[in-house]
Write an enzyme that holds these catalytic residues in place. Structure first.
Site, PDB file in Angstrom:
ATOM      1  N   LYS B  74     139.863  35.017   2.189  1.00 57.67           N
ATOM      2  CA  LYS B  74     138.820  35.465   1.254  1.00 57.67           C
ATOM      3  C   LYS B  74     139.151  36.878   0.774  1.00 57.67           C
ATOM      4  O   LYS B  74     139.686  37.690   1.553  1.00 57.67           O
ATOM      5  CB  LYS B  74     137.482  35.434   2.010  1.00 57.67           C
ATOM      6  CG  LYS B  74     136.242  35.756   1.204  1.00 57.67           C
ATOM      7  CD  LYS B  74     135.018  35.573   2.111  1.00 57.67           C
ATOM      8  CE  LYS B  74     133.714  35.898   1.454  1.00 57.67           C
ATOM      9  NZ  LYS B  74     132.563  35.611   2.349  1.00 57.67           N
ATOM     10  N   SER B 149     128.870  32.881   0.891  1.00 58.54           N
ATOM     11  CA  SER B 149     129.692  33.568  -0.083  1.00 58.54           C
ATOM     12  C   SER B 149     131.168  33.180  -0.051  1.00 58.54           C
ATOM     13  O   SER B 149     131.909  33.498  -0.978  1.00 58.54           O
ATOM     14  CB  SER B 149     129.595  35.078   0.145  1.00 58.54           C
ATOM     15  OG  SER B 149     130.094  35.435   1.428  1.00 58.54           O
ATOM     16  N   SER B 173     127.588  32.530   5.456  1.00 59.01           N
ATOM     17  CA  SER B 173     128.597  32.467   4.391  1.00 59.01           C
ATOM     18  C   SER B 173     129.867  31.696   4.716  1.00 59.01           C
ATOM     19  O   SER B 173     130.692  31.480   3.830  1.00 59.01           O
ATOM     20  CB  SER B 173     128.980  33.884   3.959  1.00 59.01           C
ATOM     21  OG  SER B 173     127.965  34.432   3.166  1.00 59.01           O
TER      22      SER B 173
END
Lengths: 62, 461
Positions: B74, B149, B173
């Site tokens: 990420k 997220s 997330s």
């Protein structure tokens, strides 16, 4: 004691536009209603969990 | 191929690292224009590292269990020399001079990072509808959110671009996008995986963990990234244990708690039914299902939101003079956080202590808990609310209802697919364990994954 979120915003963050303030205040109002009863039942001696126990038994504080 | 299949194929010389990386890059090139899973792809770097990995293997050297396997991280994990945007305009040009601890450990284990995945701006939201880098789409339905997220990481794994992508989880997330995209997501215990070199959103709620195609791949990755790191002050010295479940995996005699309150309220009936079905499979495999009352998840969520709003605004305050550079939803959250009084923040941390104490005796009754991960399948892109039992709820609040509180407690939790809703969208179940009992939840997860037999189902793209 209920908080006036719009008044707080005017003091702390006057740059928040008026049209956005309604939404911000509504969210905080709803959250306060959930939180207030929890806050009121707190025993005086309860410490904050700011120092987080990382181990199962909670004996190792970092 | 998933992670452990790739590792085995490499060991047996059935495939080369160059071939695996080339296939990963080919798939990214073919699909990413519509999926928007990546912010940055580093093909030259990855191809060079693959050549090196193949040379090393030919010389009899393997750096570790991920030697020569393409993975992604990420775009909040700092990568030396490769920009790290945090999904934001504010950090659009930021090129770190060092690797995050997770990236260091992945590289040391031989992994090849092919790129940085897209996310909700600053990892602060559940849709991954990113105003700066595009909306991540769900491979199971392109009109659906991937969740957030860590939406780009979930999308990249679900779409077969990489077998593993790292994410972080402050209020769900990792688990939430894993659930929406039909893959596995593991949030380890607080302190288990170093946060060094990751832009903090919330320093007392952030956790780092993998998103994978199957439970055993999550276990394999945890074995690589877990461990004490003196550069992260909350890093634990608890020993890293073997996480990969033994084969054949057994859960005979384990006590699995099925909450009677909170976790089965206001959710899509197909989500409840899928989790209860998984519980029956666990029972058939010899586990004991223990119906029980758990401390109120609503209270956990309320204080989790106060802590997150306050800490995130404290972290981001220095950038708030650039209001036009934030997406409107993130800006609204940061504005909310600035208004919360210090007394509320401190009292939320005090309630947190109480709730941790209330939760602890539960582990005398059961070895883990089984709950839904999310109350529904993935909402549509742009959808603002979800109607459940006649009650309209914000997508953000509804989707995090079963996951956020676990960050407040710091407990390990695993999400894995357990079925599909009436629209064919994946549904996830969550397994929650006591602190540092990742091996137990991975064992239960692997047994349920085998019993459910869903890993062969992939989205058609």
């Amino acid at each position: 004691m209920r908080r006036d979120w719009k008044q707080i915003a005017r003091g702390i963050a006057p740059e928040i536009p008026q049209n956005e303030l309604e939404g911000v205040a509504a969210v905080l109002q709803a959250l306060e209603e959930q939180f207030a009863p929890l806050r009121e039942r707190l025993p005086y001696e309860t410490e904050p969990a700011l120092i987080f126990p990382c181990d199962a038994a909670g004996e190792e504080l970092v | 191929m998933n992670l452990h299949e790739s590792a085995q194929a490499l060991r047996q010389k059935a495939v080369s690292s160059a071939e695996l990386v080339s296939e990963s890059l080919r798939r990214i090139a073919a699909l990413d224009a519509k999926l928007r899973a990546f912010i940055t792809v580093t093909p030259e770097l990855a191809e060079e590292q693959a050549r090196q990995a193949d040379q090393e293997r030919a010389g009899g050297m393997a750096r570790g269990p991920l030697h020569g396997i393409p993975v992604a991280v990420k775009d909040v994990f700092f990568t030396r020399g490769v920009r790290t945007t945090c999904g934001s305009k504010i950090f659009a040009g930021y090129v770190p001079e060092y690797d995050s601890a997770v990236v260091e450990r992945l590289k040391a284990a031989g992994a090849i990072i092919v790129g940085k995945t897209n996310l909700h701006e600053f990892a602060y939201g559940v849709t991954s509808t990113n105003p700066h880098y595009g909306t991540v789409r769900n491979p199971w339905g392109l009109d659906r959110i991937a969740g957030g997220s860590s939406g780009g990481s979930a999308c990249a794994v679900a779409a077969g671009m990489v077998p593993m992508a790292m994410g972080n989880d402050t209020g769900g997330s990792i688990r939430l996008p894993a659930s929406f995209c039909g893959i596995v997501g593991l949030k380890p215990s607080f302190g288990r995986v170093s946060r060094y070199g990751v832009l903090p959103l919330d320093f007392s709620l952030d956790h780092m963990g993998p998103l994978t195609r199957c439970v055993r791949d999550a276990a394999l990755t945890l074995g690589v990234v877990a461990g004490f790191d003196p550069r992260d002050e909350t890093s634990s010295r608890q020993p890293v244990v073997p996480y990969l479940p033994a084969a054949p995996v057994s859960i005979r005699g384990l006590r699995i708690g099925l909450p009677e309150n909170y976790y089965f309220e206001r959710l899509n009936p197909s989500a409840a039914s899928a989790v209860r079905g998984a519980a029956r499979l666990a029972e058939q495999a010899g586990a004991r299902i223990v119906p029980l009352q758990v401390p109120d998840g609503g209270q956990l969520n309320a204080i989790g939101r106060i802590i997150l709003l306050s800490e995130a605004s404290a972290t981001m305050e220095r950038h708030l003079h650039r209001r036009e550079d934030f997406g409107p939803d993130v800006l609204a959250l940061l504005d909310q956080g600035r208004l919360i009084p210090a007394t509320d923040y401190i009292n939320a941390q005090r309630v947190r202590r109480l709730l941790q104490q209330e939760f602890r005796p539960l582990w005398k009754q059961v070895d883990c808990l089984l709950t839904p991960t999310t109350p529904t399948g993935a909402p549509r892109i742009g959808q603002a609310t979800i109607d459940l039992d006649g009650q309209e709820e914000e997508v953000r609040v509804a989707s995090t209802r079963f996951v956020r509180g676990i960050n407040v407690l710091g407990l390990p939790a695993l999400s894995l697919p357990c079925g599909f809703d009436e629209e064919g969208l994946p549904l996830g179940l969550q397994i929650i364990g006591p602190m540092f009992q990742e091996a137990t939840i991975l064992q239960v997860g692997a047994a349920l994954e085998d019993a459910l037999g869903l890993t062969h189902r992939q989205p058609i793209l």
